[in-house]
Scaffold this active site. Structure first.
Site, short mmCIF file in Angstrom:
data_model
loop_
_atom_site.label_atom_id
_atom_site.label_comp_id
_atom_site.label_asym_id
_atom_site.label_seq_id
_atom_site.Cartn_x
_atom_site.Cartn_y
_atom_site.Cartn_z
N GLU A 191 102.32 45.41 28.56
CA GLU A 191 100.88 45.55 28.69
C GLU A 191 100.24 45.67 27.30
O GLU A 191 100.82 46.27 26.39
CB GLU A 191 100.57 46.80 29.52
CG GLU A 191 99.11 47.01 29.85
CD GLU A 191 98.86 48.25 30.70
OE1 GLU A 191 97.82 48.31 31.36
OE2 GLU A 191 99.72 49.17 30.69
N LYS A 221 95.19 43.53 37.27
CA LYS A 221 95.68 44.85 37.66
C LYS A 221 94.82 45.44 38.78
O LYS A 221 93.61 45.57 38.65
CB LYS A 221 95.67 45.76 36.43
CG LYS A 221 96.28 47.14 36.63
CD LYS A 221 96.26 47.88 35.29
CE LYS A 221 96.93 49.24 35.39
NZ LYS A 221 96.89 49.93 34.06
N CYS A 245 101.74 48.33 34.94
CA CYS A 245 101.73 49.76 34.63
C CYS A 245 101.49 50.65 35.86
O CYS A 245 102.37 50.83 36.68
CB CYS A 245 100.71 50.03 33.52
SG CYS A 245 101.00 51.56 32.58
#
Length: 269
Positions: A44, A116, A156
């Site tokens: 990321e 995301k 993440c």
């Protein structure tokens, strides 16, 4: 059907200088390619990390005219290697940005861009992060196919939501991918157990590429990039430092594990 795939997880300590980060990325991708890697995964925020909100807004690019995306495409062609480009900031809607993970095949074609879904908002032990103040959430899970290997994408904080990974498994994924900049405080407690759980419960390989160390904004990330097999065993790991870890994925091994304990067929809810 390709019965194996050599993959690499790349770990970085990205800084605020995009050109320096891309130079390091190029070096590590070349190292991976030299080892016969077919798929390389970046972490990321690989191209820019540590700036304030205004700097992040200035660093965000248009998807249709992105020098960073062109860089990744060129690297894929140069090394004849598919690349999951960690994540980078792209311009979004309503004054917000996108935290986006692009995927390129070995011919440099952009196959997909995953945004995301789950945004990291945390106030714990004096540390405060509110990603939702800057980033608009994605709305759709996304999978891509590389030869016979279907891959489920995540970024993440997505790791904490097992329902996303179960959707990937139900969609036929054999590889799960998480690109991350996990904080040291949460990573030390939760990173490995969450990764291993996602691999075990879905009987998939899992590739996790991470940031590590201290960054310009004071944030410290956990590192510990790893590749995990469908039995939950860590087959490659880099606890700290920049570098490349490599693992060979076996379709025969995955199928054998799924046949011996057909968890995905035993689901009742």
């Amino acid at each position: 059907m390709s019965d194996s795939m050599r993959v690499a997880a790349i770990q970085l300590n990205s800084v605020r200088d995009v050109s320096k980060n891309l130079m390091k990325v190029g070096e590590l991708l070349a190292e991976a390619a030299g080892e016969g890697v077919e798929l390389a995964v970046l972490p990321e925020n690989f191209a820019h990390m540590g700036g304030d909100e205004q700097e992040k807004r200035e660093a965000a690019e248009d998807e249709q005219n992105s020098p960073i995306l062109r860089f990744l495409s060129d690297q894929a062609v140069k090394h004849d290697m598919a690349i999951i480009g960690g994540s980078l900031l792209l311009k979004g809607n309503h004054g917000l940005l996108r935290n986006s993970s692009p995927v390129f095949n070995a011919s440099g074609k952009l196959l997909a861009v995953y945004d995301k879904i789950h945004l990291f908002d945390m106030d714990y032990l004096g540390q405060s992060y509110h990603e939702s103040g800057l980033i608009e959430p994605g709305s759709q899970p996304l999978t891509i196919d590389l030869d016979a290997w279907r891959i489920g994408l995540s970024i993440c904080y997505d790791l904490r939501f097992p329902e996303l990974y179960r959707l990937h498994a139900r969609a036929g994924c054999r590889i799960l991918c998480n690109v991350a900049a996990f904080t040291a405080v949460t990573g030390s407690a939760h990173w490995e157990p969450l990764l291993r759980a996602r691999a075990i419960e879905n009987q998939c390989y899992l590739i996790a590429s991470a940031q590590f160390g201290k960054h310009a904004d004071g944030r410290e990330t956990w590192g510990h990039s790893m590749v995990i097999d469908p039995w939950g065993e860590i087959v490659a790991e880099l606890p700290e430092g920049e570098g490349v870890i490599i693992a060979d994925l076996s379709m025969e091994k995955l199928n054998r594990i799924r046949k011996s304990m057909p968890v995905l067929q035993h689901r009742r809810v």
